[in-house]
Design an enzyme around this catalytic site. Structure first.
Site, PDB file in Angstrom:
ATOM      1  N   GLN A 178      -4.950  -5.457   6.444  1.00 37.76           N
ATOM      2  CA  GLN A 178      -5.922  -6.339   5.796  1.00 37.76           C
ATOM      3  C   GLN A 178      -5.912  -7.740   6.386  1.00 37.76           C
ATOM      4  O   GLN A 178      -6.758  -8.566   6.040  1.00 37.76           O
ATOM      5  CB  GLN A 178      -5.649  -6.422   4.286  1.00 37.76           C
ATOM      6  CG  GLN A 178      -5.786  -5.102   3.553  1.00 37.76           C
ATOM      7  CD  GLN A 178      -7.201  -4.549   3.579  1.00 37.76           C
ATOM      8  OE1 GLN A 178      -8.176  -5.277   3.771  1.00 37.76           O
ATOM      9  NE2 GLN A 178      -7.324  -3.252   3.393  1.00 37.76           N
TER      10      GLN A 178
ATOM     11  N   LYS B 205     -10.452  -0.768  10.050  1.00 37.40           N
ATOM     12  CA  LYS B 205     -10.515  -1.947   9.185  1.00 37.40           C
ATOM     13  C   LYS B 205     -10.979  -3.177   9.958  1.00 37.40           C
ATOM     14  O   LYS B 205     -11.252  -4.215   9.371  1.00 37.40           O
ATOM     15  CB  LYS B 205      -9.143  -2.205   8.558  1.00 37.40           C
ATOM     16  CG  LYS B 205      -8.563  -1.016   7.796  1.00 37.40           C
ATOM     17  CD  LYS B 205      -8.578  -1.209   6.306  1.00 37.40           C
ATOM     18  CE  LYS B 205      -8.232   0.058   5.562  1.00 37.40           C
ATOM     19  NZ  LYS B 205      -6.918   0.077   4.967  1.00 37.40           N
TER      20      LYS B 205
ATOM     21  N   ASP C  76       2.701  -4.811   7.784  1.00 34.62           N
ATOM     22  CA  ASP C  76       1.495  -3.993   7.671  1.00 34.62           C
ATOM     23  C   ASP C  76       0.297  -4.954   7.725  1.00 34.62           C
ATOM     24  O   ASP C  76       0.013  -5.666   6.767  1.00 34.62           O
ATOM     25  CB  ASP C  76       1.546  -3.228   6.342  1.00 34.62           C
ATOM     26  CG  ASP C  76       0.251  -2.482   6.040  1.00 34.62           C
ATOM     27  OD1 ASP C  76      -0.722  -2.633   6.798  1.00 34.62           O
ATOM     28  OD2 ASP C  76       0.223  -1.752   5.028  1.00 34.62           O
TER      29      ASP C  76
ATOM     30  N   CYS D 174      -4.671   2.593  -3.785  1.00 26.92           N
ATOM     31  CA  CYS D 174      -3.446   3.024  -3.100  1.00 26.92           C
ATOM     32  C   CYS D 174      -2.329   2.011  -3.284  1.00 26.92           C
ATOM     33  O   CYS D 174      -1.508   1.803  -2.388  1.00 26.92           O
ATOM     34  CB  CYS D 174      -3.677   3.256  -1.608  1.00 26.92           C
ATOM     35  SG  CYS D 174      -4.972   4.406  -1.266  1.00 26.92           S
TER      36      CYS D 174
ATOM     37  N   HIS E  57       0.874  -1.177   0.000  1.00 29.20           N
ATOM     38  CA  HIS E  57       0.000   0.000   0.000  1.00 29.20           C
ATOM     39  C   HIS E  57       0.915   1.232   0.000  1.00 29.20           C
ATOM     40  O   HIS E  57       2.013   1.172   0.563  1.00 29.20           O
ATOM     41  CB  HIS E  57      -0.823  -0.065   1.287  1.00 29.20           C
ATOM     42  CG  HIS E  57      -1.889   0.971   1.445  1.00 29.20           C
ATOM     43  ND1 HIS E  57      -1.618   2.272   1.819  1.00 29.20           N
ATOM     44  CD2 HIS E  57      -3.230   0.895   1.315  1.00 29.20           C
ATOM     45  CE1 HIS E  57      -2.756   2.937   1.910  1.00 29.20           C
ATOM     46  NE2 HIS E  57      -3.752   2.132   1.606  1.00 29.20           N
TER      47      HIS E  57
END
Ligand SMILES: *Cc1c(COP(=O)(O)O)cnc(C)c1O
Length: 417
Positions: A214, A237, A211, A375, A134
Site C-alpha cells: 500500500q 497495486k 510489506d 484481510c 494484512h
C-alpha cells in the site's frame, strides 16, 4: 502521456481529468451510471500504457526467456530484464541481483518466511508483527513459527490506528530474530514509521521485512535509505498486472538463503547426486516466469514515475482531506482509523447499517467500494467490529468521485432512515 502539469496553490499537481483519459475502464458505465472506482487498495486500474505493453509482448516479442538462443527469445529476455532494472531503480536497490520476480507480495513474504525462516529461526525465537498486518504478512509467519517452535509478538495500535512504538521497543529483545511490518495499513491507511522500526530492530540484530503493497502506489520507496532487509510489493497495486510482484532482499541475505522452490530457471547443473543453483536473482525464480506480467509491471513503474510520485501523493492527500471532511459531515458515520500520517484510504461505518448493505446500495449507484475485514481481521477485532466500508483512492480519483460517494451514502441513510 496525458499528464498536463499545472500550477495550483503554488505546487505542481497534474490535471486529474486529463490523466483519467489514460484509464479506459473509467469510461465504462455500471447499471447505466458512471463507474466510480474507489477500490484501488484492493487492485488499481490499468493505464493504456500498461495494457499496450502487455499486448505488445504477445503481439511482437513473445517467447520463453533466459534459455533460448533464437532472436525472439533474446528479445523477450531483454524486455523482461529491462523491466527488472526499472523496478530496481524504482525502489533504489543497489543491484538487479536483489530484485526477485514473484507472483505478488504474498508469495514474496512466504518465500522469506520459508527460506530465511527455516535457515535462521529456532525454538524460543520471537517474530514481531503489528496489529495492522494484512493476513498475507501474518499467516506465513504463523506457519513458520509453528514449524520451528518460535513465537509471535504483536505490536498494538491506539484508537486512531497509530502504532504503539513504546510497546514495540519493549517487545524487542535478544530473542527477537525477525520483524515483519506493513509500510501502510490497507485497512486504515496508517503510515508506519518504518525507518525507525527498522533502526530499533537492527539494534537488536533482528532482520526486517516491510510489506510495501500500500506504500508503493503512494510514496517514493527507497529500500537503501530505509535500510530494509526485505521489501515486497505487488504489481497490481501500482497500476500494473496481477500475478506479478517483487521481493527485494539485501544481496548478502539472499545469497545465504536456500532456494524456495526447485525447478527449471533456478538451477546451474542438475544431476541425480547433486544440483547446483543459478546465481541471484534466478535462484529464487523456479519455472517459467510471468513474462508479460513482469514487462507490464515495468510499464506501470514507468507510468507512475512519469506522473511523479510526489504529484500523486499531493493529489491524493488533497483528496483524502476533502473526503474526510465530507464524510465527517454525515451524521451517524464513523471513520475508522484517523492517524495523522495516513495514506488515501477511508474506512468507515454507518451506525445501524451493515457494511455489506452499504456496499450493495453504493454498487447500484455505480460506486465500487470494498466491504469486509479487508484481510486484516486483527484490526477489526481491536475496534470490536466485523467489517468496515472502505473507499480507497488512486491517482485517477477526483472530487466528483467523493461527491458521488457522499450523495450515495445519503441515499443509504434515507433507505435505512
Ligand atoms: C494486497 C496486499 C497484500 C497481498 O498482496 P497480493 O498481491 O494479494 O499478494 C499484502 N499486504 C498488503 C498490505 C496488501 O494491501
Amino acid at each position: 502521456m496525458a499528464t498536463k502539469v499545472i500550477e495550483e496553490m503554488t505546487r505542481p499537481v497534474f490535471d486529474v481529468n486529463v490523466l483519467r483519459q489514460d484509464f479506459p475502464i473509467l469510461t465504462e458505465e455500471v447499471y447505466g451510471k458512471p463507474f466510480t472506482y474507489l477500490d484501488s487498495a484492493a487492485s488499481a486500474q490499468k493505464p493504456r500504457q500498461v495494457i499496450e505493453a502487455i499486448s505488445k509482448v504477445y503481439s511482437t516479442e513473445y517467447s520463453n526467456v533466459h534459455r533460448g538462443v533464437h532472436y525472439m527469445s533474446q528479445k523477450t529476455t531483454d524486455a523482461m530484464e529491462e523491466a527488472r532494472e526499472k523496478i530496481r531503480s524504482f525502489v533504489n536497490a543497489s543491484s538487479i541481483r536483489e530484485i526477485i520476480f514473484v507472483r505478488g507480495a504474498t508469495e514474496g513474504i512466504n518465500l522469506v518466511a520459508s527460506s530465511w525462516g527455516r535457515r535462521n529461526l529456532s525454538a524460543g525465537d520471537e517474530i514481531i508483527l503489528t496489529m495492522l498486518e494484512h493476513h498475507s504478512n501474518i499467516v506465513p509467519w504463523q506457519l513458520m513459527a509453528e514449524e520451528v517452535g518460535a513465537s509471535l509478538k504483536v505490536v498494538p495500535i491506539d484508537r486512531d490506528g497509530v502504532l504503539d512504538i513504546d510497546t514495540y521497543s519493549n517487545l524487542l529483545s535478544d530473542k527477537t530474530k525477525f520483524v515483519a511490518v506493513t509500510h501502510v495499513s490497507n485497512a486504515l491507511g496508517t503510515i508506519l514509521p518504518v525507518t525507525e522500526l527498522i533502526r530499533l530492530a537492527h539494534e537488536r540484530g533482528a532482520k526486517v521485512l516491510v510489506d510495501g503493497c500500500q506504500a508503493a502506489p503512494h510514496m517514493k520507496i527507497d529500500v537503501r535509505s530505509l535500510d530494509a532487509d526485505f521489501y515486497v510489493l505487488s504489481g497490481h497495486k501500482i497500476y500494473g498486472p496481477s500475478g506479478i510482484g517483487i521481493l527485494y532482499g539485501k544481496e548478502k541475505l539472499l545469497e545465504a538463503m536456500p532456494p524456495y522452490q526447485g525447478g527449471e530457471e533456478m538451477i546451474d547443473v542438475v544431476t541425480f547426486d547433486k544440483t547446483t543453483y543459478a546465481d541471484l536473482p534466478f535462484k529464487f525464480e523456479a519455472g517459467t516466469p510471468h513474462i508479460a506480467g513482469a514487462i507490464g509491471m515495468g510499464a506501470a513503474v514507468n507510468y507512475i514515475t512519469a506522473v511523479g510520485l510526489e504529484n500523486i501523493a499531493a493529489h491524493e492527500n488533497d483528496l483524502l482531506k476533502y473526503g474526510t471532511n465530507k464524510l465527517k459531515g454525515i451524521d451517524s458515520l464513523e471513520i475508522v482509523g484517523q492517524a495523522p500520517e495516513k495514506a488515501a484510504i477511508l474506512s468507515f461505518n454507518l451506525t445501524g447499517v451493515h457494511p455489506h448493505d452499504v456496499g450493495t446500495i453504493l454498487d447500484r449507484e455505480g460506486i465500487a467500494v470494498r466491504t469486509g475485514h479487508h484481510c486484516a481481521q486483527p484490526v477489526m477485532d481491536y475496534f470490536d467490529i466485523a467489517s468496515t466500508v472502505r473507499a480507497s483512492l488512486g491517482l485517477y480519483n477526483n472530487r466528483s468521485d467523493i461527491d458521488a460517494l457522499v450523495a450515495a451514502l445519503e441515499r443509504v441513510k434515507e433507505i435505512f432512515g
